[in-house]
Design a protein around this motif. Structure first.
Motif, PDB file in Angstrom:
ATOM      1  N   PRO A  67     -20.693  14.378  15.388  1.00  0.00           N
ATOM      2  CA  PRO A  67     -20.694  12.943  15.144  1.00  0.00           C
ATOM      3  C   PRO A  67     -19.570  12.257  15.928  1.00  0.00           C
ATOM      4  O   PRO A  67     -18.639  12.893  16.373  1.00  0.00           O
ATOM      5  N   ASN A  68     -19.681  10.973  16.053  1.00  0.00           N
ATOM      6  CA  ASN A  68     -18.711  10.120  16.751  1.00  0.00           C
ATOM      7  C   ASN A  68     -18.424  10.602  18.174  1.00  0.00           C
ATOM      8  O   ASN A  68     -17.317  11.043  18.484  1.00  0.00           O
ATOM      9  N   PRO A  69     -19.413  10.525  19.050  1.00  0.00           N
ATOM     10  CA  PRO A  69     -19.187  10.989  20.428  1.00  0.00           C
ATOM     11  C   PRO A  69     -18.160  10.118  21.146  1.00  0.00           C
ATOM     12  O   PRO A  69     -18.064   8.922  20.908  1.00  0.00           O
ATOM     13  N   TRP A  70     -17.369  10.753  21.996  1.00  0.00           N
ATOM     14  CA  TRP A  70     -16.400  10.024  22.801  1.00  0.00           C
ATOM     15  C   TRP A  70     -17.056   9.421  24.031  1.00  0.00           C
ATOM     16  O   TRP A  70     -16.508   8.529  24.657  1.00  0.00           O
ATOM     17  N   LEU A  71     -18.217   9.919  24.402  1.00  0.00           N
ATOM     18  CA  LEU A  71     -18.953   9.440  25.571  1.00  0.00           C
ATOM     19  C   LEU A  71     -20.393   9.202  25.156  1.00  0.00           C
ATOM     20  O   LEU A  71     -21.049  10.098  24.620  1.00  0.00           O
ATOM     21  N   VAL A  72     -20.861   7.968  25.385  1.00  0.00           N
ATOM     22  CA  VAL A  72     -22.244   7.620  25.056  1.00  0.00           C
ATOM     23  C   VAL A  72     -22.938   7.241  26.357  1.00  0.00           C
ATOM     24  O   VAL A  72     -22.474   6.368  27.091  1.00  0.00           O
ATOM     25  N   ILE A  73     -24.043   7.904  26.635  1.00  0.00           N
ATOM     26  CA  ILE A  73     -24.846   7.592  27.815  1.00  0.00           C
ATOM     27  C   ILE A  73     -26.140   6.964  27.308  1.00  0.00           C
ATOM     28  O   ILE A  73     -26.976   7.663  26.718  1.00  0.00           O
ATOM     29  N   PRO A  74     -26.317   5.624  27.531  1.00  0.00           N
ATOM     30  CA  PRO A  74     -27.435   4.906  26.903  1.00  0.00           C
ATOM     31  C   PRO A  74     -28.816   5.428  27.287  1.00  0.00           C
ATOM     32  O   PRO A  74     -29.700   5.493  26.432  1.00  0.00           O
ATOM     33  N   PHE A  75     -29.037   5.790  28.535  1.00  0.00           N
ATOM     34  CA  PHE A  75     -30.385   6.196  28.922  1.00  0.00           C
ATOM     35  C   PHE A  75     -30.800   7.504  28.273  1.00  0.00           C
ATOM     36  O   PHE A  75     -31.990   7.780  28.125  1.00  0.00           O
ATOM     37  N   LEU A  76     -29.841   8.338  27.859  1.00  0.00           N
ATOM     38  CA  LEU A  76     -30.205   9.567  27.158  1.00  0.00           C
ATOM     39  C   LEU A  76     -30.792   9.262  25.782  1.00  0.00           C
ATOM     40  O   LEU A  76     -31.723   9.929  25.337  1.00  0.00           O
ATOM     41  N   ASP A  77     -30.272   8.239  25.105  1.00  0.00           N
ATOM     42  CA  ASP A  77     -30.816   7.858  23.804  1.00  0.00           C
ATOM     43  C   ASP A  77     -32.230   7.317  23.963  1.00  0.00           C
ATOM     44  O   ASP A  77     -33.110   7.618  23.158  1.00  0.00           O
ATOM     45  N   ASP A  78     -32.474   6.520  25.016  1.00  0.00           N
ATOM     46  CA  ASP A  78     -33.826   6.019  25.271  1.00  0.00           C
ATOM     47  C   ASP A  78     -34.775   7.164  25.604  1.00  0.00           C
ATOM     48  O   ASP A  78     -35.922   7.184  25.151  1.00  0.00           O
ATOM     49  N   THR A  79     -34.329   8.111  26.381  1.00  0.00           N
ATOM     50  CA  THR A  79     -35.160   9.260  26.734  1.00  0.00           C
ATOM     51  C   THR A  79     -35.506  10.063  25.492  1.00  0.00           C
ATOM     52  O   THR A  79     -36.655  10.463  25.286  1.00  0.00           O
ATOM     53  N   LEU A  80     -34.535  10.274  24.648  1.00  0.00           N
ATOM     54  CA  LEU A  80     -34.739  11.004  23.415  1.00  0.00           C
ATOM     55  C   LEU A  80     -35.701  10.254  22.484  1.00  0.00           C
ATOM     56  O   LEU A  80     -36.536  10.836  21.809  1.00  0.00           O
ATOM     57  N   HIS A  81     -35.580   8.929  22.486  1.00  0.00           N
ATOM     58  CA  HIS A  81     -36.431   8.102  21.629  1.00  0.00           C
ATOM     59  C   HIS A  81     -37.914   8.260  22.007  1.00  0.00           C
ATOM     60  O   HIS A  81     -38.772   8.342  21.152  1.00  0.00           O
ATOM     61  N   PHE A  82     -38.200   8.321  23.298  1.00  0.00           N
ATOM     62  CA  PHE A  82     -39.574   8.406  23.753  1.00  0.00           C
ATOM     63  C   PHE A  82     -40.136   9.834  23.751  1.00  0.00           C
ATOM     64  O   PHE A  82     -41.323  10.032  23.829  1.00  0.00           O
ATOM     65  N   THR A  83     -39.281  10.837  23.699  1.00  0.00           N
ATOM     66  CA  THR A  83     -39.784  12.210  23.761  1.00  0.00           C
ATOM     67  C   THR A  83     -39.815  12.911  22.403  1.00  0.00           C
ATOM     68  O   THR A  83     -40.740  13.660  22.124  1.00  0.00           O
ATOM     69  N   VAL A  84     -38.819  12.673  21.549  1.00  0.00           N
ATOM     70  CA  VAL A  84     -38.714  13.437  20.319  1.00  0.00           C
ATOM     71  C   VAL A  84     -39.023  12.611  19.084  1.00  0.00           C
ATOM     72  O   VAL A  84     -39.742  13.033  18.210  1.00  0.00           O
TER      73      VAL A  84
END
Length: 158
Positions: A140-157
């Motif tokens: 939890p509480n990542p020090w680095l957030v990469i926005p496109f990874l969350d979008d990719t995860l949203h559409f795949t999983v």
């Protein structure tokens, strides 16, 4: 074959008769082949694979680059075991990155040299960067957030 018989009977030093003959272990010329041997007898030491310190130094001092990397990785694993996950894994990745830098800058790194210089640097560097990035993005509480990874995860999983 007549040239081989003449060379066997001659008192002079045996030598190669043509481009594909060479003296064997007893000094007699024999025909060789360009095929690779069935069993490899020896391997070449990697570039930079000599001792990192002179032969008169004690064994740990001769291999100080690999000992430095392994000590840092061991400390990182200890921190991870003591529930300081993020800092421990960052230290492990930083140790691999330090190994890549040592492989690049030092002429002799001892047992840190496993393959060619380029392959070692690439391997240590890619693994070090991957471990550091993954530890920075760990939940939890990542020090680095990469926005496109969350979008990719949203559409795949999800």
């Amino acid at each position: 074959m007549a040239g081989v018989r003449e060379a066997e009977g001659a008192e002079s030093e045996p030598g190669a008769l043509d481009a594909v003959s060479a003296p064997d272990a007893e000094g007699k010329p024999r025909r060789t082949t360009r095929r690779f041997p069935l069993f490899t007898r020896d391997t070449a030491r990697p570039e930079g694979g000599g001792r990192a310190a002179g032969g008169d130094a004690p064994a740990p001092a001769r291999q100080w680059p690999i000992l430095a990397v392994l000590s840092a990785v061991g400390l990182g694993l200890l921190l991870t075991a003591l529930d300081v996950f993020r800092l421990g894994t960052i230290l492990i990745g930083a140790a691999l990155l330090a190994g890549a830098v040592m492989r690049w800058m030092l002429p002799d790194v001892g047992m840190l040299a496993v393959r060619s210089r380029f392959t070692d640097m690439l391997t240590y560097g890619v693994l070090g960067v991957a471990i550091v990035l993954l530890s920075l993005m760990a939940q939890p509480n990542p020090w680095l957030v990469i926005p496109f990874l969350d979008d990719t995860l949203h559409f795949t999983v999800r």
